[in-house]
Scaffold this active site. Structure first.
Site, PDB file in Angstrom:
ATOM      1  N   HIS A 306       0.853  -1.186   0.000  1.00 20.36           N
ATOM      2  CA  HIS A 306       0.000   0.000   0.000  1.00 20.36           C
ATOM      3  C   HIS A 306       0.884   1.230   0.000  1.00 20.36           C
ATOM      4  CE1 HIS A 306      -3.054   2.915   1.275  1.00 20.36           C
ATOM      5  NE2 HIS A 306      -3.950   2.036   0.854  1.00 20.36           N
ATOM      6  N   ASP A 363      -8.035  -4.738  -0.164  1.00 16.16           N
ATOM      7  CA  ASP A 363      -8.535  -5.288  -1.431  1.00 16.16           C
ATOM      8  C   ASP A 363      -8.322  -6.793  -1.517  1.00 16.16           C
ATOM      9  OD1 ASP A 363      -9.244  -2.743  -2.558  1.00 16.16           O
ATOM     10  OD2 ASP A 363      -7.111  -2.364  -2.795  1.00 16.16           O
TER      11      ASP A 363
END
Length: 439
Positions: A306, A363
């Site tokens: 991320h 996700d």
């Protein structure tokens, strides 16, 4: 005493003020840099630049912290609903029971979509992506629901906010039904926000939808975890477009377009596609892991790493538990989840993934959860957009209320050719030939 940072340019010393956030972040205020020094900063991707001061969301990527208005997202996922969390983000405080009831009633009252809008949906090509349709339809809402001059600006904003939160959910379900050629299911006054969405998606005259409260809770958690995430790509797009003082519908439409990208909102869809491909190839993860570790290969494992988090994404921990619970109830076993867990196990032990901070993000599990609920793959990002609506709205509202508002206008570093004369079109070929001959 005010803290400053000293900068020396051409032998001259300048002092820039420092700002300290409520969580201790120390920031150099460069708003007067160009005026004082004639210089600007270069920061590709704005990785080191704060574009605003905000009271909405706090993210600490090093410690894996995410809070909405000061409340840890883990607590909201456990105890709250999406509607209550939306109220918190937009209004700054958790609602009283009376305020929550009123907010829920407003959402119900504004849940219907103008019948003429169905014609718009039906005229989109069947191959059109739902995110492109949603962006267009949100923009169209302004034409169907224009401002009413008799109302105050604050009252108009409140109504627009509830329209968006309620109608976008209805339009998402409507687009799915129309795409499948099925009869549109209208919202029901006796159902909660998430239950209504599931019913509008899956109810039919031949097979009434049986509302499962565990799936309603799972969808609430999914939306809560996606409700806001500081100045990400789509939120920044909403603020940038909103800084031009456009209407809220246009600003939200810009956010939807930004979220559409595979590196942002489309990542959960990409995770399911990747895991499905591994399953189709016999479940062997080794080739993809080897490619992910090859610095000369552009391939990346979707759902890992991320831009902000340098440790485990706190949303991923919550999503994993919900995913396990839902799959255990619905199927008892999902080969895609087994592959996902295998990938996670490798990532948490492999030195390469640890050194590069490639931990699972939200996700990674959210796509598998949506798949288990029955949401089709091309609707994944639409679900993300519904969840992110409260964050976009609260960020837009904060920016337009900012007394220091300015229209966003980044600078650039020009690296093109210097001044040169215009060449008539008849001479351009000869000029190029002369240069070639010299070379």
């Amino acid at each position: 005493m005010e803290q400053t940072v000293k900068i020396v340019v051409d032998g001259k010393t300048f002092r820039l003020p420092m700002i300290t956030g409520s969580e201790g972040e120390r920031v150099i205020d460069i708003s007067g840099l160009r005026k004082e020094t004639g210089l600007v900063t270069l920061d590709p991707g704005f990785a080191n630049t704060a574009s605003c001061q905000s009271r909405i969301t706090f993210v600490d990527g090093e410690r894996g912290i995410l809070r909405y208005r000061g409340i840890p997202v883990e607590q909201l996922a456990k105890h709250s609903t999406f509607v209550e969390t939306a109220y918190l983000l937009i209004n700054g405080e958790l609602p009283t029971q009376k305020q929550l009831n009123r907010f829920s009633v407003l959402l119900n009252d504004h849940s219907l979509v103008h019948e003429d809008m169905q014609a718009f949906f039906q005229n989109f090509p069947r191959s059109a992506h739902p995110m492109g349709i949603l962006s267009s339809m949100v923009n169209a809402l302004r034409a169907f629901y224009p401002e009413i001059p008799e109302r105050s600006e604050e009252e108009e904003i409140d109504i627009t906010v509830t329209r968006l939160l309620s109608k976008v959910r209805t339009m998402a379900a409507m687009s799915y039904k129309i795409f499948r050629g099925h009869k549109v299911v209208y919202p029901r006054h006796d159902l909660t926000y998430a239950a209504n969405f599931l019913n509008m998606m899956f109810d039919s005259p031949v097979r009434p939808y049986d509302i499962d409260e565990d799936l309603v809770k799972a969808l609430n958690v999914f939306w809560i975890l996606h409700a806001d995430h500081e100045q990400n790509c789509s939120t920044a797009a909403v603020r940038v477009v909103g800084s031009a003082k456009v209407n809220l519908y246009a600003a939200i439409s810009a956010g939807i377009c930004a979220l559409w990208g595979p590196l942002h909102g489309g990542a959960n869809q990409a995770v399911v596609e990747m895991v499905s491909q591994i399953h189709k190839n016999g479940g062997d993860m080794a080739p993809l892991i080897a490619r992910a570790k090859d610095k000369n290969d552009p391939f990346r494992l979707m759902g890992f790493g991320h831009r902000v988090y340098k440790t485990y994404d706190p949303r991923a921990r919550v999503m994993k538990k919900v995913c396990d619970s839902v799959l255990c109830k619905l199927t008892g076993h999902d080969p895609l989840l087994d592959i996902a867990k295998g990938l996670e196990e490798v990532a948490l032990k492999d030195p390469y993934f640890i050194d590069h901070h490639l931990y699972p993000n939200v996700d990674f599990y959210s796509g598998i959860l949506l798949r288990a609920i029955g949401i089709p793959l091309n609707m994944f990002t639409v679900l993300f957009a519904i969840g992110r609506l409260p964050g976009w709205i609260s960020q837009w509202r904060e920016s337009i209320d900012d007394p220091g508002w300015k229209i966003d206008r980044p600078r650039q570093v020009y690296i093109g050719p210097g001044e040169r004369d215009y060449v008539p079109i008849k001479k351009r070929g000869r000029q190029t030939r002369r240069k070639d001959e010299k070379n």
